[in-house]
Design a protein around this motif. Structure first.
Motif, mmCIF file in Angstrom:
data_model
loop_
_atom_site.group_PDB
_atom_site.id
_atom_site.type_symbol
_atom_site.label_atom_id
_atom_site.label_comp_id
_atom_site.label_asym_id
_atom_site.label_seq_id
_atom_site.Cartn_x
_atom_site.Cartn_y
_atom_site.Cartn_z
ATOM 1 N N MET A 184 0.830 -1.201 0.000
ATOM 2 C CA MET A 184 0.000 0.000 0.000
ATOM 3 C C MET A 184 0.865 1.252 0.000
ATOM 4 S SD MET A 184 -3.070 1.041 2.695
ATOM 5 C CE MET A 184 -3.872 -0.541 2.498
ATOM 6 N N VAL A 185 0.352 2.303 -0.634
ATOM 7 C CA VAL A 185 0.935 3.632 -0.494
ATOM 8 C C VAL A 185 -0.183 4.584 -0.098
ATOM 9 C CG1 VAL A 185 2.846 3.261 -2.083
ATOM 10 C CG2 VAL A 185 0.697 4.150 -2.972
ATOM 11 N N VAL A 186 0.155 5.533 0.764
ATOM 12 C CA VAL A 186 -0.825 6.519 1.247
ATOM 13 C C VAL A 186 -0.209 7.908 1.071
ATOM 14 C CG1 VAL A 186 -2.374 7.176 3.127
ATOM 15 C CG2 VAL A 186 -1.581 4.801 2.940
ATOM 16 N N PRO A 187 -0.234 8.430 -0.155
ATOM 17 C CA PRO A 187 0.375 9.742 -0.391
ATOM 18 C C PRO A 187 -0.397 10.861 0.298
ATOM 19 C CG PRO A 187 -0.868 9.013 -2.318
ATOM 20 C CD PRO A 187 -0.841 7.857 -1.367
ATOM 21 N N GLY A 188 0.332 11.853 0.769
ATOM 22 C CA GLY A 188 -0.313 12.990 1.414
ATOM 23 C C GLY A 188 -1.053 12.628 2.688
ATOM 24 N N TRP A 189 -0.547 11.623 3.409
ATOM 25 C CA TRP A 189 -1.231 11.163 4.623
ATOM 26 C C TRP A 189 -1.435 12.292 5.626
ATOM 27 C CZ3 TRP A 189 0.886 10.873 9.672
ATOM 28 C CH2 TRP A 189 0.044 10.259 10.613
ATOM 29 N N GLU A 190 -0.557 13.282 5.585
ATOM 30 C CA GLU A 190 -0.664 14.403 6.520
ATOM 31 C C GLU A 190 -2.021 15.102 6.400
ATOM 32 O OE1 GLU A 190 3.529 13.650 5.232
ATOM 33 O OE2 GLU A 190 1.632 14.002 4.204
ATOM 34 N N ASP A 191 -2.613 15.015 5.224
ATOM 35 C CA ASP A 191 -3.921 15.641 4.974
ATOM 36 C C ASP A 191 -5.026 14.675 5.387
ATOM 37 O OD1 ASP A 191 -6.050 17.163 4.054
ATOM 38 O OD2 ASP A 191 -5.820 16.494 1.984
ATOM 39 N N SER A 192 -5.061 14.338 6.650
ATOM 40 C CA SER A 192 -6.080 13.446 7.195
ATOM 41 C C SER A 192 -6.232 13.760 8.679
ATOM 42 C CB SER A 192 -5.674 11.968 7.028
ATOM 43 O OG SER A 192 -4.557 11.646 7.847
ATOM 44 N N THR A 193 -7.283 13.274 9.279
ATOM 45 C CA THR A 193 -7.500 13.546 10.702
ATOM 46 C C THR A 193 -6.366 12.980 11.545
ATOM 47 O OG1 THR A 193 -9.892 13.586 10.408
ATOM 48 C CG2 THR A 193 -9.072 13.212 12.639
ATOM 49 N N MET A 194 -5.998 11.712 11.291
ATOM 50 C CA MET A 194 -4.927 11.111 12.081
ATOM 51 C C MET A 194 -3.581 11.760 11.763
ATOM 52 S SD MET A 194 -6.381 9.113 14.138
ATOM 53 C CE MET A 194 -8.065 9.749 14.095
ATOM 54 N N GLY A 195 -3.417 12.235 10.528
ATOM 55 C CA GLY A 195 -2.203 12.973 10.192
ATOM 56 C C GLY A 195 -2.112 14.267 10.975
ATOM 57 N N ASN A 196 -3.257 14.968 11.091
ATOM 58 C CA ASN A 196 -3.289 16.197 11.891
ATOM 59 C C ASN A 196 -2.999 15.895 13.358
ATOM 60 O OD1 ASN A 196 -6.079 17.780 10.099
ATOM 61 N ND2 ASN A 196 -3.961 17.478 9.506
ATOM 62 N N ILE A 197 -3.568 14.810 13.844
ATOM 63 C CA ILE A 197 -3.360 14.438 15.250
ATOM 64 C C ILE A 197 -1.886 14.082 15.495
ATOM 65 C CG2 ILE A 197 -3.853 12.622 16.944
ATOM 66 C CD1 ILE A 197 -6.774 12.694 15.917
ATOM 67 N N PHE A 198 -1.284 13.334 14.571
ATOM 68 C CA PHE A 198 0.135 13.015 14.714
ATOM 69 C C PHE A 198 0.968 14.291 14.736
ATOM 70 C CE2 PHE A 198 4.353 11.989 13.113
ATOM 71 C CZ PHE A 198 4.706 10.899 13.900
ATOM 72 N N ALA A 199 0.620 15.243 13.840
ATOM 73 C CA ALA A 199 1.346 16.519 13.798
ATOM 74 C C ALA A 199 1.211 17.275 15.115
ATOM 75 C CB ALA A 199 0.832 17.374 12.634
ATOM 76 N N SER A 200 0.044 17.161 15.765
ATOM 77 C CA SER A 200 -0.132 17.854 17.049
ATOM 78 C C SER A 200 0.803 17.284 18.104
ATOM 79 C CB SER A 200 -1.589 17.748 17.513
ATOM 80 O OG SER A 200 -1.902 16.457 18.021
ATOM 81 N N TYR A 201 1.046 15.963 18.070
ATOM 82 C CA TYR A 201 1.986 15.352 19.015
ATOM 83 C C TYR A 201 3.427 15.770 18.701
ATOM 84 C CZ TYR A 201 -1.701 12.257 20.799
ATOM 85 O OH TYR A 201 -2.844 11.754 21.385
ATOM 86 N N VAL A 202 3.722 15.968 17.416
ATOM 87 C CA VAL A 202 5.047 16.467 17.041
ATOM 88 C C VAL A 202 5.218 17.895 17.563
ATOM 89 C CG1 VAL A 202 6.544 17.097 15.098
ATOM 90 C CG2 VAL A 202 5.226 14.961 15.023
ATOM 91 N N PHE A 203 4.172 18.696 17.436
ATOM 92 C CA PHE A 203 4.201 20.087 17.893
ATOM 93 C C PHE A 203 4.465 20.174 19.394
ATOM 94 C CE2 PHE A 203 2.201 23.997 19.430
ATOM 95 C CZ PHE A 203 2.742 24.946 18.567
ATOM 96 N N THR A 204 3.840 19.263 20.163
ATOM 97 C CA THR A 204 4.012 19.291 21.621
ATOM 98 C C THR A 204 5.281 18.575 22.076
ATOM 99 O OG1 THR A 204 2.699 17.260 21.897
ATOM 100 C CG2 THR A 204 1.518 19.381 21.996
ATOM 101 N N GLY A 205 5.969 17.920 21.151
ATOM 102 C CA GLY A 205 7.196 17.224 21.500
ATOM 103 C C GLY A 205 6.976 15.817 22.024
ATOM 104 N N GLU A 206 5.735 15.317 21.976
ATOM 105 C CA GLU A 206 5.462 13.962 22.470
ATOM 106 C C GLU A 206 5.902 12.878 21.489
ATOM 107 O OE1 GLU A 206 1.464 13.643 24.573
ATOM 108 O OE2 GLU A 206 1.307 15.635 23.654
#
Length: 325
Positions: A184-206
């Protein structure tokens, strides 16, 4: 077609002209492609998982009618959301009549609307977030890096969600894919709810951004997979909708030819797109298949089909035909 395949028989009898005939031609060519031993990629755009495509697509996976999938991050997660929160979804048949105030009320009730269907935030997004965070954190603590879909597969195969299933698991295409470790490939995964949530954990340093493998790594992986699996005849390409789910993976062939200068790499050997995009505005999603010849993606001989219709109607019918239903 046998009477034991009522859907296929109906299609062959009634679908004789225009887009209906294109559907039949494309479905027959899909069957021929698979019967000849060649592999098929299916790409999922839009919100096909929320449209419950798993009712037919899961069986396509189980019966080996598809060998690799490209999908948006939304389709990757929304099949699992439907799996664990189905009873909390809300359908709004009169969605065209909603006022801005009514849309605001849906937001206040934590219901995120996709056309006529609202996904429940607490029961779907947050439930998935809790389980995925554990999988992400465990991997990071072990120094592992995985692709977005591999984390989803790990979560599903762990069995941790089983107690929360609200639909028959045979109707989840992600379960079928996870059980088979489907390429499987999932291009642009960042443009998804879980991608946004993962980015929020990156932002907080978790979490570290590097724990999640990137789109560039997906393309490099796909190039290697295509070389190893295309043989002399190439892979088929069945595109549901437009957008990045199709645009991203189809580029691997010209990349192999033009950028890596590899010889004897076959073109995509079947192409079908279900599309509602207008062809005259310069959009790639609306491009007719022959335009792809100029980009080194398809050959003159590649069987090419475009079905200009609603994918939520067409895709299940085509899958039914390929499955002999």
């Amino acid at each position: 077609m046998s009477q034991t395949a009522p859907i296929s028989s109906f299609i062959e009898k009634h679908y004789l002209h225009f887009n209906a005939a294109a559907l039949v031609d494309a479905a027959k060519a899909y069957k021929t492609h698979i019967a000849s031993g060649k592999k098929m990629m299916v790409t999922l755009a839009g919100a096909m998982s929320t449209a419950e495509l798993g009712l037919s697509f899961a069986e396509m996976i189980r019966q080996d009618k598809v060998q690799i999938i490209s999908c948006t991050g939304a389709n990757l997660e929304e099949d699992i959301m439907n799996l664990v929160a189905h009873s909390h979804y809300k359908r709004i048949p009169n969605y065209r009549d909603l006022t801005p105030e009514q849309e605001w009320d849906l937001l206040q009730n934590h219901l995120n609307r996709v056309t006529d269907t609202c996904i429940p935030e607490e029961e779907a997004f947050r439930k998935l977030q809790k389980h995925l965070y554990k999988v992400w954190k465990d991997a990071e603590d072990k120094g592992e890096r995985l692709f977005p879909h591999e984390f989803m597969f790990r979560m599903l195969n762990s069995g941790d969600l089983k107690a929360e299933y609200e639909i028959d698991p045979k109707n989840s295409w992600m379960i079928a894919a996870a059980e088979r470790n489907m390429p499987m490939v999932v291009p642009g995964w960042e443009d998804s709810t879980m991608g946004n949530i993962f980015a929020s954990y990156v932002f907080t340093g978790e979490l570290k951004a590097s724990t999640m493998k990137s789109g560039i790594e997906y393309m490099a992986w796909l190039a290697d997979w295509y070389i190893k699996n295309s043989g002399k005849d190439g892979i088929g390409f069945f595109q549901i909708g437009g957008g990045i789910a199709g645009d991203f993976p189809i580029c691997v062939v010209p990349m192999l030819h033009q950028d890596l200068e590899k010889d004897n790499v076959p073109f995509w050997s079947y192409f079908c797109q279900i599309s509602d995009s207008t062809t005259s505005y310069g959009s790639y999603s609306g491009a007719v298949p022959n335009e792809k010849i100029t980009w080194g993606k398809l050959s003159i001989e590649t069987p090419k089909f475009i079905i200009e219709s609603d994918a939520t109607i067409v895709a299940p019918l085509m899958f039914a035909y390929v499955l002999g239903w």
